[in-house]
Scaffold this motif. Structure first.
Motif, PDB file in Angstrom:
ATOM      1  N   HIS A 259       6.756   2.861  -9.940  1.00 11.71           N
ATOM      2  CA  HIS A 259       5.933   3.537  -8.921  1.00 11.71           C
ATOM      3  C   HIS A 259       4.912   4.469  -9.587  1.00 11.71           C
ATOM      4  O   HIS A 259       4.778   5.637  -9.225  1.00 11.71           O
ATOM      5  CB  HIS A 259       6.802   4.306  -7.925  1.00 11.71           C
ATOM      6  CG  HIS A 259       7.843   3.453  -7.264  1.00 11.71           C
ATOM      7  ND1 HIS A 259       7.515   2.370  -6.480  1.00 11.71           N
ATOM      8  CD2 HIS A 259       9.194   3.512  -7.279  1.00 11.71           C
ATOM      9  CE1 HIS A 259       8.614   1.797  -6.028  1.00 11.71           C
ATOM     10  NE2 HIS A 259       9.646   2.472  -6.520  1.00 11.71           N
ATOM     11  N   ILE A 260       4.213   3.928 -10.557  1.00  9.76           N
ATOM     12  CA  ILE A 260       3.217   4.676 -11.322  1.00  9.76           C
ATOM     13  C   ILE A 260       1.830   4.113 -11.033  1.00  9.76           C
ATOM     14  O   ILE A 260       1.669   2.914 -10.813  1.00  9.76           O
ATOM     15  CB  ILE A 260       3.538   4.599 -12.827  1.00  9.76           C
ATOM     16  CG1 ILE A 260       4.830   5.375 -13.123  1.00  9.76           C
ATOM     17  CG2 ILE A 260       2.396   5.131 -13.692  1.00  9.76           C
ATOM     18  CD1 ILE A 260       5.330   5.216 -14.529  1.00  9.76           C
ATOM     19  N   ALA A 261       0.841   4.971 -11.042  1.00  7.87           N
ATOM     20  CA  ALA A 261      -0.565   4.558 -10.886  1.00  7.87           C
ATOM     21  C   ALA A 261      -1.361   5.052 -12.091  1.00  7.87           C
ATOM     22  O   ALA A 261      -1.021   6.065 -12.708  1.00  7.87           O
ATOM     23  CB  ALA A 261      -1.148   5.126  -9.603  1.00  7.87           C
ATOM     24  N   GLN A 262      -2.415   4.319 -12.406  1.00  9.49           N
ATOM     25  CA  GLN A 262      -3.329   4.721 -13.481  1.00  9.49           C
ATOM     26  C   GLN A 262      -4.652   5.146 -12.875  1.00  9.49           C
ATOM     27  O   GLN A 262      -5.176   4.498 -11.965  1.00  9.49           O
ATOM     28  CB  GLN A 262      -3.560   3.556 -14.444  1.00  9.49           C
ATOM     29  CG  GLN A 262      -4.439   3.912 -15.639  1.00  9.49           C
ATOM     30  CD  GLN A 262      -4.861   2.680 -16.429  1.00  9.49           C
ATOM     31  OE1 GLN A 262      -5.533   1.794 -15.887  1.00  9.49           O
ATOM     32  NE2 GLN A 262      -4.452   2.595 -17.682  1.00  9.49           N
ATOM     33  N   LEU A 303      -0.112   8.901 -13.060  1.00 12.80           N
ATOM     34  CA  LEU A 303       0.503   9.833 -12.120  1.00 12.80           C
ATOM     35  C   LEU A 303       1.408   9.044 -11.183  1.00 12.80           C
ATOM     36  O   LEU A 303       1.336   7.804 -11.131  1.00 12.80           O
ATOM     37  CB  LEU A 303      -0.554  10.599 -11.324  1.00 12.80           C
ATOM     38  CG  LEU A 303      -1.443   9.815 -10.336  1.00 12.80           C
ATOM     39  CD1 LEU A 303      -2.151  10.795  -9.412  1.00 12.80           C
ATOM     40  CD2 LEU A 303      -2.467   8.949 -11.042  1.00 12.80           C
ATOM     41  N   ALA A 304       2.253   9.751 -10.476  1.00 12.99           N
ATOM     42  CA  ALA A 304       3.136   9.092  -9.513  1.00 12.99           C
ATOM     43  C   ALA A 304       2.309   8.511  -8.368  1.00 12.99           C
ATOM     44  O   ALA A 304       1.324   9.110  -7.929  1.00 12.99           O
ATOM     45  CB  ALA A 304       4.163  10.083  -8.979  1.00 12.99           C
ATOM     46  N   GLU A 305       2.715   7.347  -7.875  1.00 14.40           N
ATOM     47  CA  GLU A 305       1.953   6.697  -6.804  1.00 14.40           C
ATOM     48  C   GLU A 305       1.842   7.570  -5.561  1.00 14.40           C
ATOM     49  O   GLU A 305       0.827   7.537  -4.868  1.00 14.40           O
ATOM     50  CB  GLU A 305       2.593   5.351  -6.444  1.00 14.40           C
ATOM     51  CG  GLU A 305       2.230   4.233  -7.407  1.00 14.40           C
ATOM     52  CD  GLU A 305       2.674   2.867  -6.901  1.00 14.40           C
ATOM     53  OE1 GLU A 305       3.464   2.818  -5.933  1.00 14.40           O
ATOM     54  OE2 GLU A 305       2.240   1.858  -7.477  1.00 14.40           O
ATOM     55  N   GLU A 375       4.184  -3.403 -12.796  1.00 11.64           N
ATOM     56  CA  GLU A 375       5.549  -3.172 -12.340  1.00 11.64           C
ATOM     57  C   GLU A 375       6.350  -4.462 -12.249  1.00 11.64           C
ATOM     58  O   GLU A 375       7.561  -4.474 -12.502  1.00 11.64           O
ATOM     59  CB  GLU A 375       5.527  -2.464 -10.981  1.00 11.64           C
ATOM     60  CG  GLU A 375       6.885  -1.916 -10.558  1.00 11.64           C
ATOM     61  CD  GLU A 375       6.780  -0.960  -9.382  1.00 11.64           C
ATOM     62  OE1 GLU A 375       7.200  -1.355  -8.286  1.00 11.64           O
ATOM     63  OE2 GLU A 375       6.282   0.166  -9.561  1.00 11.64           O
ATOM     64  N   GLU A 376       5.681  -5.544 -11.952  1.00 11.30           N
ATOM     65  CA  GLU A 376       6.386  -6.823 -11.826  1.00 11.30           C
ATOM     66  C   GLU A 376       6.953  -7.307 -13.157  1.00 11.30           C
ATOM     67  O   GLU A 376       7.828  -8.178 -13.194  1.00 11.30           O
ATOM     68  CB  GLU A 376       5.433  -7.887 -11.268  1.00 11.30           C
ATOM     69  CG  GLU A 376       4.267  -8.206 -12.186  1.00 11.30           C
ATOM     70  CD  GLU A 376       3.179  -9.030 -11.514  1.00 11.30           C
ATOM     71  OE1 GLU A 376       2.718  -9.997 -12.140  1.00 11.30           O
ATOM     72  OE2 GLU A 376       2.787  -8.692 -10.391  1.00 11.30           O
TER      73      GLU A 376
END
Length: 391
Positions: A259-262, A303-305, A375-376
């Protein structure tokens, strides 16, 4: 006095059967000649009547001051302490429940994520001297103004270690629903091995990078006071993993977080003021950033999604051009002995390349190398790295 502090998590106190095992583990140490101090979390998880998330749901949809929110969610641990103390009493042992305040846990006023400033365990020492088993509500403390605070997620671990330091305990035992610290998540790696012993620093890095066995703040506190920690299962007699000052391995384990975003931000290289304002505004919004790469015209970090929408609002207000990629994960190779050892990064690249996994970003420290991936691909990545380093 030879003292051991034992902390029991939410699953350990969730059912009558589990609570009987709590009493068993505590009395085993008592029968070995130790004075025991028991620290407990709230019972169970979301949906269970007295779990922290269940108590929080009572406030759903309403704006509530942080002080009152802390007062509410501190109740779960108090209920657990009273119930466990009563079980000792029912078996003929003298026991007494203590709130964090009564146990002497003094904190700052940062409601919801308070920091322990001091521990004054006079009440606990008096109880031990009188042959009473103290059962302490974890996760909570009190300010100088007598307001109840909570210590943030995993705060009961911190309570246990802080008490252990103040009482000069021989060891702090953290009981949970796993038998110890594994080389990787056993839900992904079926042949993951349990570590008999591991260094404080390595466990801290594994915890910060996704392993959820113990809170990293508690490990850092134990390392500062050189208190041995032992991770054990309430549902087993296994001795678990001992955390102390031991030689570090080149690679100890593989951690992962999802559950991370760039976030990629375009900032003109000559506009240093805007660059500072971006990070200042994000910090003021309470957004924690990770895997930071700074280039003249582009700033890249993760950061966290669940923080993406807030970050996007900040950047729009500043008129900054940005790009967000979601559904990412971070896999981290942890090992305190990798410093100065050539070929670790090469091995990581080879393992992920073999599985056709794209590396979107990397970061490293003296004890970790982290890779940002889709994530997959996280399960394939953890398995590949675990096999590559023969863990």
């Amino acid at each position: 006095m030879r003292i051991i502090v034992q902390k029991f998590g939410g699953t350990s106190v969730a059912t009558p059967g589990a609570r009987e095992l709590v009493i068993k583990h505590a009395l085993n140490r008592k029968n070995e000649g130790y004075q025991i101090v028991v620290v407990v979390s709230a019972m169970g998880r979301m949906g269970d009547p007295y779990a922290t998330d269940t108590l929080l749901s009572l406030l759903s949809g309403r704006k509530v001051e942080a002080r009152e929110k802390d007062l509410l969610i501190s109740c779960g641990e108090i209920i657990s302490a009273a119930v466990i103390a009563s079980l000792f009493q029912d078996k003929g042992y003298r026991a007494k429940a203590f709130t964090g305040f009564q146990a002497g846990i003094i904190t700052d006023e940062n409601f919801g994520n308070a920091k322990i400033l001091d521990v004054k365990p006079d009440n606990i020492i008096k109880a031990l001297e009188e042959g009473i088993i103290p059962v302490v509500a974890g996760f909570q403390g009190v300010t100088g103004e007598r307001d109840i605070t909570t210590l943030g997620r995993g705060g009961s671990d911190t309570t246990a270690v802080a008490l252990g330091a103040a009482l000069k305990a021989e060891c702090v035992e953290i009981f949970t629903d796993v038998e110890g610290i594994m080389t990787a998540d056993p839900k992904i790696v079926s042949n993951a091995k349990m570590l008999d012993e591991v260094n404080y620093r390595e466990v801290t890095e594994m915890a910060y990078n996704g392993a959820k066995v113990i809170h990293p703040r508690a490990v850092e506190l134990a390392m500062h006071y050189n208190i041995p920690l032992r991770i054990r299962s309430t549902f087993s007699d296994a001795q678990g993993t001992l955390i102390r000052l031991v030689p570090e391995r080149v690679v100890t384990g593989i951690a992962h977080a999802t559950h991370i975003a760039q976030l990629k931000i375009k900032v003109p290289s000559n506009d240093k003021e805007l660059e500072s304002r971006i990070f200042e505004k994000l910090a003021k919004k309470g957004i924690s950033i990770d895997m930071i790469n700074i280039f003249p015209d582009v700033k890249i970090f993760t950061l966290a999604e669940d923080a993406v929408s807030t970050a996007a609002e900040v950047l729009k207000d500043l008129g900054v051009s940005y790009e967000i990629t979601k559904n990412l994960a971070k896999v981290t190779v942890v090992g305190g002995g990798m410093t100065g050892i050539p070929g670790v990064m090469l091995s990581i690249i080879e393992a992920l390349k073999k599985e056709n996994i794209d590396i979107l970003q990397t970061s490293d420290s003296h004890t970790t190398i982290s890779c940002l991936i889709k994530e997959e691909d996280v399960k394939k990545a953890v398995l590949a790295l675990h096999e590559k380093f023969e863990l």
